[in-house]
Design an enzyme around this catalytic site. Structure first.
Site, mmCIF file in Angstrom:
data_model
loop_
_atom_site.group_PDB
_atom_site.id
_atom_site.type_symbol
_atom_site.label_atom_id
_atom_site.label_comp_id
_atom_site.label_asym_id
_atom_site.label_seq_id
_atom_site.Cartn_x
_atom_site.Cartn_y
_atom_site.Cartn_z
ATOM 1 N N LYS A 68 -3.655 -2.974 8.781
ATOM 2 C CA LYS A 68 -3.047 -2.234 7.223
ATOM 3 C C LYS A 68 -3.174 -3.313 7.349
ATOM 4 O O LYS A 68 -2.717 -4.356 7.165
ATOM 5 C CB LYS A 68 -1.094 -2.110 7.858
ATOM 6 C CG LYS A 68 -0.646 -1.561 6.544
ATOM 7 C CD LYS A 68 0.611 -1.584 6.723
ATOM 8 C CE LYS A 68 1.623 -2.498 6.561
ATOM 9 N NZ LYS A 68 2.740 -2.188 6.869
ATOM 10 N N LYS A 92 0.407 -8.276 3.129
ATOM 11 C CA LYS A 92 1.107 -9.482 1.638
ATOM 12 C C LYS A 92 0.491 -10.488 2.795
ATOM 13 O O LYS A 92 0.442 -11.399 2.066
ATOM 14 C CB LYS A 92 2.081 -8.990 0.954
ATOM 15 C CG LYS A 92 2.278 -8.143 -0.143
ATOM 16 C CD LYS A 92 3.644 -7.729 -0.801
ATOM 17 C CE LYS A 92 4.001 -6.399 -1.040
ATOM 18 N NZ LYS A 92 5.694 -5.924 -1.331
ATOM 19 N N LYS A 123 7.342 -7.418 12.485
ATOM 20 C CA LYS A 123 8.126 -8.341 12.047
ATOM 21 C C LYS A 123 8.773 -9.891 12.794
ATOM 22 O O LYS A 123 8.361 -11.147 12.593
ATOM 23 C CB LYS A 123 8.957 -8.552 11.098
ATOM 24 C CG LYS A 123 8.441 -7.802 9.533
ATOM 25 C CD LYS A 123 8.875 -7.640 8.303
ATOM 26 C CE LYS A 123 8.012 -7.115 7.524
ATOM 27 N NZ LYS A 123 8.702 -6.678 5.782
HETATM 28 P P1 TYM Z 1 6.611 -3.053 0.956
HETATM 29 O O1 TYM Z 1 6.848 -3.441 -0.208
HETATM 30 O O2 TYM Z 1 5.848 -3.270 2.114
HETATM 31 O O3 TYM Z 1 5.477 -1.435 0.559
HETATM 32 C C1 TYM Z 1 5.560 -0.306 -0.456
HETATM 33 C C2 TYM Z 1 5.132 0.701 -0.837
HETATM 34 O O4 TYM Z 1 3.441 0.706 -0.240
HETATM 35 C C3 TYM Z 1 3.397 0.972 0.260
HETATM 36 N N1 TYM Z 1 2.448 0.627 1.077
HETATM 37 C C4 TYM Z 1 1.117 0.872 2.124
HETATM 38 N N2 TYM Z 1 0.032 2.429 1.638
HETATM 39 C C5 TYM Z 1 -0.827 2.011 1.726
HETATM 40 N N3 TYM Z 1 -1.953 1.645 2.201
HETATM 41 C C6 TYM Z 1 -1.184 0.545 2.680
HETATM 42 N N4 TYM Z 1 -2.107 -0.467 3.512
HETATM 43 C C7 TYM Z 1 0.729 0.180 1.945
HETATM 44 N N5 TYM Z 1 0.743 -1.206 2.315
HETATM 45 C C8 TYM Z 1 2.150 -1.072 2.007
HETATM 46 C C9 TYM Z 1 4.259 1.519 1.543
HETATM 47 O O5 TYM Z 1 4.788 2.376 2.065
HETATM 48 C C10 TYM Z 1 5.485 1.801 0.209
HETATM 49 O O6 TYM Z 1 5.791 3.242 0.120
HETATM 50 N N6 TYM Z 1 10.781 -0.949 3.344
HETATM 51 C C11 TYM Z 1 10.159 -0.432 2.238
HETATM 52 C C12 TYM Z 1 10.335 -0.945 0.539
HETATM 53 C C13 TYM Z 1 11.959 -0.167 0.419
HETATM 54 C C14 TYM Z 1 11.829 1.098 0.085
HETATM 55 C C15 TYM Z 1 13.265 1.555 -0.103
HETATM 56 C C16 TYM Z 1 10.624 2.640 0.245
HETATM 57 C C17 TYM Z 1 12.957 -0.533 0.191
HETATM 58 N N7 TYM Z 1 14.016 0.327 0.580
HETATM 59 C C18 TYM Z 1 13.321 2.542 0.823
HETATM 60 C C19 TYM Z 1 11.876 3.782 -0.406
HETATM 61 C C20 TYM Z 1 12.542 4.075 -0.129
HETATM 62 C C21 TYM Z 1 8.649 -1.718 2.299
HETATM 63 O O7 TYM Z 1 8.820 -2.866 2.793
HETATM 64 O O8 TYM Z 1 7.731 -1.243 1.389
#
Ligand code: TYM
Length: 343
Positions: free
Chosen positions: A202, A205, A119
């Site tokens: 991957k 967004k 990032k």
């Molecule tokens: P975020 O918002 O990027 O994504 C949310 C969830 O979607 C999953 N994900 C994917 N899974 C499979 N293939 C993909 N291409 C893909 N893109 C996203 C992510 O693995 C996630 O489970 N840091 C986290 C948010 C967060 C969080 C937490 C998660 C903040 N605090 C505490 C768990 C526990 C994030 O940026 O997810």
């Protein structure tokens, strides 16, 4: 010191960022597992707006995005009765615990985080301190509830390992078995959904090309069009999973099909092995439309009444805070802060 309340046995926490449209990767990698798990676990799901501001956000767009993500989760089947659903900034214990964890985590640990490297890009000096310490806030999200299980996609695995390191380090520093070591739950045949334009990156967004992802808001025509345009190779599908090795795009589309059909890769290949993408893509498009389009429609209907979504989030925040507040009181006591309850 006051006595330590019993550790919860089965408590789930997970989070999702309100930064733009949710996509098929979010759905298959995380959200649909959240929906299933809410029947068997005490489940806490959070729209992580504090994490969102680690990169610049337009305030009005952030508010709208927070509502939209909440609406997507509800449309996907998260029940505000069976789960707790709220946005992170409304429960101050997350930030409080993150500060304590900033004083536990080591620079060396954070320096290893691949998400920060991705990032921050080349201009690392210009990244915010918030982006750097993003994983300590994530650890605080989970541990403010002493959650035991965290359903996420593959890409969050490293952050979960760090969460466990922080929990263990806190317990050792203060010689109390206070925090559990939360287990990541990564399951299904689409734990890492890849871009439709490039089988090596991957689905995300932040990809500049909207054709790289299927958004949960896309209508039936757009979903079908994106699958038609998805990058593939000229060969027919193999009859066994081993034949997908080195064919990133094919592997991705078969994985998506398997996940959407609640099946597995072997079963999909036994049906489509030997057939080309000219056959496979229309079948995948029909399946994706039948699974995703109704969700998009439900989401749009929910967004017609934003006050209802805000009320669900406010109720969730009150219930979340009722769990987190006594835990953070305990943390303050363990750390040695003089305050209410121990003066
Ligand atoms: P975020 O918002 O990027 O994504 C949310 C969830 O979607 C999953 N994900 C994917 N899974 C499979 N293939 C993909 N291409 C893909 N893109 C996203 C992510 O693995 C996630 O489970 N840091 C986290 C948010 C967060 C969080 C937490 C998660 C903040 N605090 C505490 C768990 C526990 C994030 O940026 O997810």
């Amino acid at each position: 010191m006051t006595s330590i309340p019993p550790m919860p046995e089965n408590r789930i926490f997970s989070g999702i960022q309100p930064t733009g449209n949710l996509h098929l990767g979010n759905y298959l990698g995380a959200i649909r597992n959240w929906v299933t798990l809410q029947d068997n676990f005490e489940s806490i799901y959070c729209v992580v707006d504090l994490h969102a501001i680690t990169v610049p956000q337009d305030p009005k767009a952030l508010r709208q995005s927070t509502r939209e993500v909440a609406a997507s989760l509800l449309a996907a089947g998260i029940s505000p009765e069976r789960s707790i659903l709220f946005n992170q900034s409304c429960v101050p214990q997350h930030s409080q615990l993150a500060w304590v964890f900033n004083c536990i985590a080591r620079l060396g640990w954070l320096n290893r985080m691949t998400q920060f490297k991705e990032k921050a890009g080349k201009n690392r000096e210009n990244a915010t301190v918030g982006l750097y310490s993003y994983p300590t806030l994530m650890a605080a999200d989970i541990l403010a509830y002493r959650a035991t299980h965290v359903p996420v996609g593959e890409d969050q695995k490293q952050h979960l390992e760090l969460t466990r390191d922080i929990a263990q380090s806190f317990n050792m520093a203060f010689d109390v078995p206070f925090f559990p070591l939360p287990e990541p739950q990564i399951f299904g045949s689409a734990t890492r959904v890849m871009s439709l334009r490039d089988g090596n990156s991957k689905m995300s967004k932040s990809d500049a090309s909207d054709n790289s992802r299927i958004n949960l808001t896309d209508d039936a025509d757009l979903i079908a069009q994106k699958i038609r345009k998805a990058k593939t190779d000229p060969d027919a599908l193999p009859s066994e999973a081993a034949g997908l090795a080195g064919r990133g795009e094919a592997q991705n589309l078969v994985g998506i099909y398997a996940a959407l059909a609640d099946s597995d890769v072997d079963a999909v290949l036994s049906e489509f092995g030997g057939r080309g993408f000219g056959d496979f893509k229309p079948a995948l498009a029909d399946l994706a439309v039948s699974r995703l389009a109704p969700m998009g429609a439900r989401m749009r209907a929910l967004l017609a009444n934003p006050g209802d979504i805000d009320a669900i989030l406010a109720d969730g925040a009150a219930r979340a805070e009722a769990i987190a507040a006594p835990i953070i009181d305990q943390v303050n006591d363990i750390v040695g802060f003089l305050g209410a309850g121990n003066r």
